[in-house]
Design a protein around this motif. Structure first.
Motif, PDB file in Angstrom:
ATOM      1  N   ARG A  98       7.740 -42.564  10.587  1.00  0.00           N
ATOM      2  CA  ARG A  98       7.132 -43.066   9.368  1.00  0.00           C
ATOM      3  C   ARG A  98       8.068 -42.831   8.179  1.00  0.00           C
ATOM      4  O   ARG A  98       8.033 -43.565   7.199  1.00  0.00           O
ATOM      5  CB  ARG A  98       5.792 -42.351   9.105  1.00  0.00           C
ATOM      6  N   LEU A  99       8.881 -41.774   8.275  1.00  0.00           N
ATOM      7  CA  LEU A  99       9.824 -41.406   7.222  1.00  0.00           C
ATOM      8  C   LEU A  99      11.220 -41.404   7.821  1.00  0.00           C
ATOM      9  O   LEU A  99      11.490 -40.697   8.790  1.00  0.00           O
ATOM     10  CB  LEU A  99       9.478 -40.018   6.671  1.00  0.00           C
ATOM     11  N   ASP A 100      12.110 -42.221   7.249  1.00  0.00           N
ATOM     12  CA  ASP A 100      13.468 -42.382   7.788  1.00  0.00           C
ATOM     13  C   ASP A 100      14.458 -41.584   6.952  1.00  0.00           C
ATOM     14  O   ASP A 100      15.008 -42.082   5.966  1.00  0.00           O
ATOM     15  CB  ASP A 100      13.839 -43.867   7.794  1.00  0.00           C
ATOM     16  N   LEU A 101      14.699 -40.331   7.340  1.00  0.00           N
ATOM     17  CA  LEU A 101      15.628 -39.494   6.586  1.00  0.00           C
ATOM     18  C   LEU A 101      17.076 -39.923   6.782  1.00  0.00           C
ATOM     19  O   LEU A 101      17.907 -39.760   5.878  1.00  0.00           O
ATOM     20  CB  LEU A 101      15.458 -38.028   7.000  1.00  0.00           C
ATOM     21  N   ASN A 102      17.391 -40.472   7.946  1.00  0.00           N
ATOM     22  CA  ASN A 102      18.782 -40.864   8.191  1.00  0.00           C
ATOM     23  C   ASN A 102      19.240 -41.984   7.259  1.00  0.00           C
ATOM     24  O   ASN A 102      20.432 -42.151   7.021  1.00  0.00           O
ATOM     25  CB  ASN A 102      18.963 -41.288   9.651  1.00  0.00           C
ATOM     26  N   SER A 103      18.284 -42.721   6.698  1.00  0.00           N
ATOM     27  CA  SER A 103      18.646 -43.784   5.759  1.00  0.00           C
ATOM     28  C   SER A 103      19.187 -43.215   4.449  1.00  0.00           C
ATOM     29  O   SER A 103      19.761 -43.943   3.642  1.00  0.00           O
ATOM     30  CB  SER A 103      17.432 -44.672   5.474  1.00  0.00           C
ATOM     31  N   LEU A 104      19.002 -41.908   4.227  1.00  0.00           N
ATOM     32  CA  LEU A 104      19.509 -41.275   3.014  1.00  0.00           C
ATOM     33  C   LEU A 104      20.980 -40.894   3.142  1.00  0.00           C
ATOM     34  O   LEU A 104      21.642 -40.619   2.143  1.00  0.00           O
ATOM     35  CB  LEU A 104      18.697 -40.010   2.697  1.00  0.00           C
ATOM     36  N   VAL A 105      21.498 -40.850   4.367  1.00  0.00           N
ATOM     37  CA  VAL A 105      22.861 -40.362   4.615  1.00  0.00           C
ATOM     38  C   VAL A 105      23.876 -41.477   4.392  1.00  0.00           C
ATOM     39  O   VAL A 105      23.766 -42.567   4.960  1.00  0.00           O
ATOM     40  CB  VAL A 105      22.989 -39.816   6.053  1.00  0.00           C
ATOM     41  N   THR A 106      24.871 -41.192   3.559  1.00  0.00           N
ATOM     42  CA  THR A 106      25.941 -42.168   3.317  1.00  0.00           C
ATOM     43  C   THR A 106      27.305 -41.680   3.797  1.00  0.00           C
ATOM     44  O   THR A 106      28.215 -42.479   3.967  1.00  0.00           O
ATOM     45  CB  THR A 106      26.047 -42.495   1.816  1.00  0.00           C
ATOM     46  N   HIS A 107      27.460 -40.373   4.013  1.00  0.00           N
ATOM     47  CA  HIS A 107      28.763 -39.830   4.419  1.00  0.00           C
ATOM     48  C   HIS A 107      28.583 -38.698   5.428  1.00  0.00           C
ATOM     49  O   HIS A 107      27.647 -37.901   5.309  1.00  0.00           O
ATOM     50  CB  HIS A 107      29.538 -39.280   3.213  1.00  0.00           C
ATOM     51  N   ARG A 108      29.504 -38.630   6.378  1.00  0.00           N
ATOM     52  CA  ARG A 108      29.623 -37.506   7.302  1.00  0.00           C
ATOM     53  C   ARG A 108      31.078 -37.059   7.302  1.00  0.00           C
ATOM     54  O   ARG A 108      31.978 -37.881   7.428  1.00  0.00           O
ATOM     55  CB  ARG A 108      29.195 -37.907   8.723  1.00  0.00           C
ATOM     56  N   MET A 109      31.308 -35.758   7.192  1.00  0.00           N
ATOM     57  CA  MET A 109      32.668 -35.240   7.157  1.00  0.00           C
ATOM     58  C   MET A 109      32.707 -33.795   7.622  1.00  0.00           C
ATOM     59  O   MET A 109      31.656 -33.160   7.784  1.00  0.00           O
ATOM     60  CB  MET A 109      33.251 -35.368   5.747  1.00  0.00           C
ATOM     61  N   GLY A 110      33.911 -33.272   7.846  1.00  0.00           N
ATOM     62  CA  GLY A 110      34.068 -31.909   8.324  1.00  0.00           C
ATOM     63  C   GLY A 110      33.965 -30.883   7.212  1.00  0.00           C
ATOM     64  O   GLY A 110      34.000 -31.213   6.019  1.00  0.00           O
TER      65      GLY A 110
END
Length: 347
Positions: free
Chosen positions: A310-322
């Motif tokens: 019902r709630l899409d938290l992954n849609s808030l993510v714009t970057h992944r890094m080390g």
């Protein structure tokens, strides 16, 4: 192990590749960090601003309080976790003994320790934490997503703190950071008739619009827009200030109808004047504060919403890094970015 450490009471941090690990004590577990996310508080800690000093940092300390990972070692006395459990971490570590803890209000603990400020946090490959700081993730929620539970939990807690049934309500939100954007989704889930976001950053306004909100710049024209849109009620029903920025709360309050509710979430860097006579007395607006999350009501509500998609938290993510890109992550926070995840395995 690799870790981001605040070592001195001055601006800066150290990226250490051979940081020592401490033993697991009674009632503690060691987790392999899957993901951790920097937030505005981390930026203040690095700057060693007045806000950071007010927290009473205990140095040196590994930074990072929005964290998720897998249990890889269990200490003596641990009853609720076992090897392989996937957990998100609650940064507010309650004493479990004071009055508020005893009556089930651990989020108001008088002896609160904060992960990544008073005890070592999760901007590292591994972290040792109390079992009581761990929330077991639902089976169908990815471990990485657990690193988003803390900030999204702030939004859930604020919505619950409002004590307003949002169905049919018009909602104004100041700030399209991760908390504000989670509130947009929550308001729609709750049946809000209109959701307006006030945000100066074009990129973040775009994300808010993609979630179905009306996104406006932070100026007086936004107040006029809201008052015109809700002319039949002479203003919006509920407001959330997620910024703490000067003037943001005033814009929210000007946009609300009489006897509406406003919730303050963002922490101002300094005190500011508030027209009590106008807003609280004459307009009868209920003004509330919301800090952190309730233990563990907020987490259970959030876990259910994410698990049921019902709630899409992954849609808030714009970057992944080390972890080695920590400074880059901090720089991105003030610009064209949503939620940023630091993944130890990427380095």
């Amino acid at each position: 192990m690799k870790a981001i450490v605040k070592t001195t009471p001055a601006e800066g941090f150290d990226y250490i590749t051979d940081h020592p690990e401490r033993p697991v004590a009674h009632n503690e577990v060691r987790i392999a960090v899957a993901a951790a996310s920097p937030c505005g508080t981390d930026r203040e800690l690095v700057r060693y601003s007045a806000t950071a000093k007010a927290f009473g940092l205990e140095l040196p300390v590994v930074l990072g309080h929005e964290v998720a990972g897998t249990v890889i070692e269990v200490g003596s006395g641990v009853e609720t976790l076992r090897l392989g459990d996937r957990v998100a971490l609650e940064s507010h570590i309650a004493c479990r003994n004071c009055y508020h803890c005893r009556i089930g209000q651990g989020h108001n603990c008088l002896n609160m320790a904060l992960l990544g400020l008073h005890v070592d946090g999760g901007f590292a490959e591994r972290a040792v934490v109390s079992e009581h700081a761990c929330y077991a993730l639902p089976d169908d929620v990815p471990t990485e997503t657990g690193a988003l539970f803390e900030s999204a939990g702030v939004a859930v807690h604020a919505m619950l703190r409002s004590q307003v049934t949002l169905a049919g309500c018009s909602v104004i939100i100041a700030g399209a950071g991760p908390i504000g954007l989670a509130l947009v989704q929550l308001a729609h889930l709750s049946g809000a008739s209109r959701v307006v976001v006030i945000e100066p950053n074009d990129f973040r306004r775009g994300i808010a619009e993609s979630f179905g909100a009306v996104a406006l710049e932070s100026d007086q024209a936004a107040v006029e827009w809201c008052l015109n849109d809700a002319a039949d009620r002479h203003g919006f029903d509920v407001g959330f200030d997620c910024t703490g920025a000067p003037g943001a709360l005033d814009i929210v309050l000007q946009s609300l109808r009489r006897e509406a509710t406003a919730v303050c979430i963002g922490v101002p860097r300094q005190p500011f004047a508030l027209d009590i006579t106008r807003y609280v007395i004459k307009h009868g607006i209920t003004l509330k504060g919301s800090f952190g999350r309730s233990l563990w009501e907020t987490w259970d509500v959030l876990g259910s919403l994410v698990s049921r998609e019902r709630l899409d938290l992954n849609s808030l993510v714009t970057h992944r890094m080390g972890l080695s890109k920590f400074q880059e992550a901090l720089d991105l926070q003030g610009g064209n970015a949503g939620k940023i995840l630091l993944i130890p395995g990427i380095d």
